[in-house]
Motif scaffolding. Sequence first.
Motif, short mmCIF file in Angstrom:
data_model
loop_
_atom_site.label_atom_id
_atom_site.label_comp_id
_atom_site.label_asym_id
_atom_site.label_seq_id
_atom_site.Cartn_x
_atom_site.Cartn_y
_atom_site.Cartn_z
N PRO A 61 -5.86 5.21 -14.84
CA PRO A 61 -5.93 6.67 -14.91
C PRO A 61 -5.53 7.17 -16.30
O PRO A 61 -4.55 6.71 -16.88
N CYS B 139 -2.76 -1.83 -7.86
CA CYS B 139 -3.13 -1.17 -6.61
C CYS B 139 -4.62 -1.26 -6.36
O CYS B 139 -5.06 -1.50 -5.24
N ARG B 140 -5.36 -1.10 -7.42
CA ARG B 140 -6.81 -1.22 -7.29
C ARG B 140 -7.17 -2.60 -6.77
O ARG B 140 -8.01 -2.76 -5.88
N LEU C 278 -6.35 -2.82 -3.10
CA LEU C 278 -7.34 -2.16 -2.26
C LEU C 278 -8.58 -3.01 -2.09
O LEU C 278 -9.12 -3.15 -1.00
N GLN C 279 -9.00 -3.60 -3.21
CA GLN C 279 -10.18 -4.44 -3.11
C GLN C 279 -9.95 -5.59 -2.14
O GLN C 279 -10.79 -5.89 -1.30
N LEU D 39 3.86 0.83 -7.14
CA LEU D 39 2.86 -0.14 -7.57
C LEU D 39 1.89 0.50 -8.56
O LEU D 39 1.29 1.52 -8.26
N PRO D 40 1.74 -0.10 -9.73
CA PRO D 40 0.90 0.53 -10.75
C PRO D 40 -0.57 0.51 -10.37
O PRO D 40 -1.00 -0.34 -9.58
N PRO D 41 -1.36 1.40 -10.98
CA PRO D 41 -2.76 1.60 -10.57
C PRO D 41 -3.61 0.35 -10.62
O PRO D 41 -4.39 0.09 -9.70
N ALA D 42 -3.47 -0.43 -11.69
CA ALA D 42 -4.35 -1.58 -11.80
C ALA D 42 -4.11 -2.56 -10.66
O ALA D 42 -5.06 -3.05 -10.02
N LEU E 7 -9.28 -4.23 1.66
CA LEU E 7 -10.31 -3.51 2.39
C LEU E 7 -11.71 -4.02 2.20
O LEU E 7 -12.58 -3.73 2.99
N ASN F 173 -5.46 9.46 -7.55
CA ASN F 173 -5.02 8.16 -7.04
C ASN F 173 -3.98 8.30 -5.95
O ASN F 173 -4.06 7.67 -4.89
N ARG G 167 -4.23 7.16 -1.97
CA ARG G 167 -3.30 6.27 -1.28
C ARG G 167 -2.71 6.94 -0.04
O ARG G 167 -2.53 6.31 0.99
N TRP H 220 -13.88 2.34 2.28
CA TRP H 220 -14.54 1.76 1.11
C TRP H 220 -14.85 2.81 0.06
O TRP H 220 -14.71 2.57 -1.15
N LEU I 67 0.83 -1.20 0.00
CA LEU I 67 0.00 0.00 0.00
C LEU I 67 0.86 1.25 0.00
O LEU I 67 0.56 2.24 -0.67
N TYR J 298 -10.84 5.09 -6.45
CA TYR J 298 -9.50 4.83 -7.01
C TYR J 298 -9.65 4.29 -8.42
O TYR J 298 -10.42 3.37 -8.66
N SER J 299 -8.88 4.88 -9.30
CA SER J 299 -9.04 4.48 -10.69
C SER J 299 -7.96 3.47 -11.09
O SER J 299 -6.78 3.69 -10.85
N SER J 300 -8.38 2.38 -11.69
CA SER J 300 -7.39 1.37 -12.07
C SER J 300 -6.70 1.70 -13.38
O SER J 300 -5.65 1.15 -13.70
N CYS K 142 -11.76 3.56 -1.78
CA CYS K 142 -11.47 2.49 -2.75
C CYS K 142 -12.27 2.66 -4.03
O CYS K 142 -11.75 2.47 -5.13
#
Lengths: 391, 563
Positions: free
Chosen positions: B106, A139-140, A143-144, A134-137, A147, B115, B119, B96, A129, B102-104, B99
């Motif tokens: 961008p 990271c997403r 997070l899922q 760490l790239p966005p995808a 959390l 993003n 974080r 939540w 975290l 947050y965009s996977s 979360c």
Amino acid sequence: MFSSANRMTNLRPCWLGLVLVPGARRVLRSNRRRQGCQRGVMEAVLGQVAELPALLAVSRSALVRDWDPPTLDRALEWARYFQHLHDRFRSRPQLRDALRRRLRRGEAGSPLSFRHLGGCSELLGLALLENRALPPAACRRLLQRLLQGEAGFELGRLAPLARRKAASYLLEGSALFPGKPGPRVCAEAGLLLCRLREDGREAGAALGWLGPVLEQLPQPRAFAVVAEALLRQGCGGGDGDSSAGGQAGGAEAGSVAGALLSWLLEDLHRFSACSLLLPGTLLASLAGRYAQLSRRYLDLLAEWGSHLLYDPLQGRWVKSRSEEAKLCWEELRERFGCLCQGSVQLREQTQAALKLLKARDGDFQVCGLSVWTDLLLEVEEDLRKKQSPNV
Amino acid sequence: MHCGMAQDTTVPKLNFKFWLDKAIEWGQATTLESQKDVCLHLPQLQEFLHQTYETLKHMNSIAAIQQFPLIGQLLGRLCWNPFVVGYDESQKTLMWCLCCLYSSEPQNPVELKANSWIRSLLCHLLSSSKWERIEAETSTFISALGYTSADYYCHLVENIVSSLVTELRENQFNELNIQERISVSRVNAVSLFCLPLITLPDLTPLLETLLLYHGGASKEILSSEFLEAVNDAVLKKKISLSESAIFSLWHRHLPSLESATLSLLDQLTSLQINSLEKVACVIKDSLLPQAASHPAIFRIVNEIFKNALLETDGAPEVMTIIQVFIQLFIQVQQNENKQHKFPLKAYFPHHHQPLVIALLRRPFELPSTHWLQHLKHISDTLKSIVEDTNVSSFADLYEIWFLVACFGEWLDIAAEQLMKAAVAPDALLWLLAFYYCPQNENQQRTQTMVESQAVYSRLMMLYNRTVLSFGDLQASVNNAADTEQCHTQCLITHLLTNFLLFSSGGHMIAQEFISHITETTDMSKEVCSLLIRTAYRIKHNGGENQRTVKLLNELLQKLAVEV
């Protein structure tokens, strides 16, 4: 965290290799086979466990920039697997020790332990975290899973974590904690003790990692934490014998106290710095509980006291110009005073030490000739006052 | 315009503007005013966040930001408000929501920045925040040990709580040392800070210590918002505190006690009462009978009951609840350590003490042969009080009546004895007449007495007949049905029901006759209550023959079906 990754210049990405090989997980299921294979299985498990340091290091490094969601999933699955190993082997000492030894075989002074296996999911999740690479995808996905409790990954302790953090913020300012170490020092000491106790009776093992770990803290803090830990351990916590009022040998209070004392006392400079930084009352409490410490402490005070010179013009003892002179008269007196307010044994030990020093100096009865004479006089005066306060 | 109305009209309006303004006003909640205001709004805010999340989870992050442009600012500010983060489940919902935003993938710098910002917020909430210097020192140490911030904060909160508890307790016993005294305002502040954290189990020792803390000041030290919130959590069973802490709470904060009592009444009146066991169970769980050992608490609860009874026009269900409460209260008193007993006058300050003492005797403490005597004593004492000219106002009369009514067990036994005893003194009937018709300015009670006496005599004539027909009984009480006086009807119904239960001939026609009563009069609730009370009493005191018990069960079953 980043600095530790940078230190590992030749990172073997071999755990990645393990990850990418589809059949890696099948090793687990071969538990059903008989004797000879079991040893093989165990070795395979040990081999996997050896990858833990690399996994954690990578998760904190820039290497994660190449991770996609499936890779992240696999990393989290590995973490879960390690955690599963921890839970299974926790109550089986031989296997546990084997895993522990394997982890330690890594980098010199590597502090990774069986404990790290147990906390792996959380360690990994939180490290990722914080890792901006760490790239966005990915990271997403993280997070899922972290959390939102998908696919068996526990939200578990993260919600209470945020809540407790807020709680500490709200309440910490309220309490005064007069004359005691703050709650943070206590918390750190508590965790240090937990970790030492988990290691059990392997005193030697602790020395390997204790030093490097304590170096993560600034020195004054490290001393405060170790002192608090020693106090708690000496109070009948943990391994059995609670020394009632006397001076417990470090070995009896378990290898836990022993490990801490070793670290504190093995290096003279370190112990000297500690004795300067910590207050006299705290050191007196520790001296009361641990014989090795009281001896070394008294020796140290003797050393410092020998650098005081009597200034007849001012009529008092002053520090000599030497670098060895660390304490002034008032401070020295206060230290000895604290020691004499401790247990009977400690007081007697202190008085005996002072008498011996006085005798070595020539056993003068008059003030101004030997610092020990003067100290002894003052200390005994205090004790008399305490016994008959009407005077 | 910025209300964030969703396309779907069934989704409630999400008022971002309102909450953002609030969040800005609160800042990081550093002044007492802002702190109190936050605490006031916490439940609503949580609800709002929950609704927001429910909406967000069906949208992608870009759409979300377009539809709710203020959301970023709002979440950001809320994450830095420890009251909000510490409350109940708000922190979960905040995370939540973050979360969801947050965009996977961008597409532009703005999204990238968003993003990154998300974080940072999550890091702030969950682990080391780069902005907090204190954290940086210890976080490397902790993770080198193999622990995470979750472990750390667990220990930290535990230490803070035990430190505060020790300090408060020491201060309590250290009144001579004025220098070390914790100031009143500090304790007040601590109580307010605890408000969002009430349901965090780690805090329970601190909550208890605060509730038991008496700083010597005459005014209440603890914040009333805190006390209210604790009471709420206790009533909803969200936390469990020790009995002494709860009693202390009710003792020091009147609104909490009132709330607890009213909540109990609500709970009970919404139950389908067909057995008093359940009622007794619920009342015992509420801890109010135990708390009522403190006379102050007892008196207040008693007042609330009195008012409740007035408001419901003397509804028999409410009366029964009160009677069970008093029974349980007496039980607790008798079980308790004798050393701490308060004098009777503390509980019943305005009443004639001999009457109170007489009423407090539990029936099972006396052999049943003595009951007649005891009842006569109660009745005579009561009569002399009532016929004293001082008792003229309605209020005074109601006080006395309520006292007697609370001890309904004796009244029921009086009615029973009227049936069973060979010769029952008039005093017993008078007692019942008083219960059903306390007022006598226009000779109502006297009238009731006369009419019911007539019915009673006729019933006594039929009592020993082994065979009785519906018609026989009907004929005997025909006049009673004509009476317009409700009081008289009640009393007669009471006598009749007992007759049916205890007489030899009454058994066979009991079902039929009771159905007749419930159908032709509006006495069904009274009859039901009476049967339930009788069943409860017999179960606990025993000594009744099988035939009656069996009949009682049958009647109750039938009534339960009909209701």
